[in-house]
Write a protein that holds these residues in place. Sequence first.
Motif, PDB file in Angstrom:
ATOM      1  N   ARG A  52      37.403  30.514  50.562  1.00 44.37           N
ATOM      2  CA  ARG A  52      38.231  31.126  49.516  1.00 44.37           C
ATOM      3  C   ARG A  52      39.065  30.058  48.801  1.00 44.37           C
ATOM      4  NH1 ARG A  52      38.108  35.472  46.446  1.00 44.37           N
ATOM      5  NH2 ARG A  52      37.530  36.672  48.251  1.00 44.37           N
ATOM      6  N   GLU A  53      39.589  29.092  49.547  1.00 41.72           N
ATOM      7  CA  GLU A  53      40.339  27.987  48.939  1.00 41.72           C
ATOM      8  C   GLU A  53      39.440  27.159  48.032  1.00 41.72           C
ATOM      9  OE1 GLU A  53      42.125  25.701  52.056  1.00 41.72           O
ATOM     10  OE2 GLU A  53      43.376  27.363  52.732  1.00 41.72           O
ATOM     11  N   LEU A 110      37.671  27.343  40.478  1.00 43.41           N
ATOM     12  CA  LEU A 110      38.025  28.156  39.310  1.00 43.41           C
ATOM     13  C   LEU A 110      39.047  27.469  38.411  1.00 43.41           C
ATOM     14  CD1 LEU A 110      38.090  31.734  40.857  1.00 43.41           C
ATOM     15  CD2 LEU A 110      36.439  30.804  39.238  1.00 43.41           C
ATOM     16  N   GLU A 111      39.752  26.493  38.940  1.00 45.41           N
ATOM     17  CA  GLU A 111      40.709  25.744  38.126  1.00 45.41           C
ATOM     18  C   GLU A 111      40.016  24.794  37.156  1.00 45.41           C
ATOM     19  OE1 GLU A 111      43.436  23.853  40.791  1.00 45.41           O
ATOM     20  OE2 GLU A 111      44.201  25.762  41.543  1.00 45.41           O
ATOM     21  N   GLU A 135      33.573  32.519  37.685  1.00 49.34           N
ATOM     22  CA  GLU A 135      33.680  33.117  39.012  1.00 49.34           C
ATOM     23  C   GLU A 135      32.350  33.199  39.764  1.00 49.34           C
ATOM     24  OE1 GLU A 135      35.908  36.824  41.237  1.00 49.34           O
ATOM     25  OE2 GLU A 135      35.404  37.028  39.125  1.00 49.34           O
ATOM     26  N   VAL A 140      36.757  28.198  46.413  1.00 48.97           N
ATOM     27  CA  VAL A 140      36.494  28.986  45.207  1.00 48.97           C
ATOM     28  C   VAL A 140      37.683  28.902  44.252  1.00 48.97           C
ATOM     29  CG1 VAL A 140      36.200  31.339  44.332  1.00 48.97           C
ATOM     30  CG2 VAL A 140      34.825  30.554  46.257  1.00 48.97           C
ATOM     31  N   GLU A 141      38.885  29.036  44.782  1.00 44.63           N
ATOM     32  CA  GLU A 141      40.074  28.960  43.936  1.00 44.63           C
ATOM     33  C   GLU A 141      40.215  27.582  43.296  1.00 44.63           C
ATOM     34  OE1 GLU A 141      43.307  30.216  46.406  1.00 44.63           O
ATOM     35  OE2 GLU A 141      42.559  32.268  46.530  1.00 44.63           O
ATOM     36  N   ALA A 142      39.912  26.525  44.042  1.00 44.22           N
ATOM     37  CA  ALA A 142      39.981  25.173  43.485  1.00 44.22           C
ATOM     38  C   ALA A 142      38.921  24.984  42.398  1.00 44.22           C
ATOM     39  CB  ALA A 142      39.790  24.140  44.590  1.00 44.22           C
ATOM     40  N   TYR A 154      31.414  30.967  43.366  1.00 44.14           N
ATOM     41  CA  TYR A 154      30.953  31.525  44.638  1.00 44.14           C
ATOM     42  C   TYR A 154      29.601  30.936  45.044  1.00 44.14           C
ATOM     43  CZ  TYR A 154      34.797  34.766  45.048  1.00 44.14           C
ATOM     44  OH  TYR A 154      36.048  35.289  45.208  1.00 44.14           O
TER      45      TYR A 154
END
Length: 118
Positions: free
Chosen positions: A60-61, A67-68, A74, A63-65, A78
């Motif tokens: 999850r971390e 997305l930046e 998105e 994916v968030e990194a 993934y």
Amino acid sequence: MTIFKEKIDEEYLTTAEAKELLSDVEQERALDEDREMRYELARAIEHVNRFATLDAEESRELVEALLELDKVDEPTAYKIADVLPQDRDELRAVYAQERYTLSGDELDDILDVVAKYV
């Protein structure tokens, strides 16, 4: 008679997150002796156990990194979190279906983020 189903909600999951959810289902089924696991469920559990390399929180971390970054949407974030590409060719394979190509610098930026989690 045809039954039509409506999509109510959609949520992306990494393989690691799916592994976490399926392990809960597997434990629940193991406690209930009357309920046998269906073939599809057993295959799904086998698949996530084989291919999930990160834990759910790390994925999850990641994916968030991802997305930046500008060129990562998105669904692609993934895919990258599941595949964990190691070089430009593997990363290009993830972007093969897209209508655009990434420059070498953009590919390297994505690979640098992935390298922090591998």
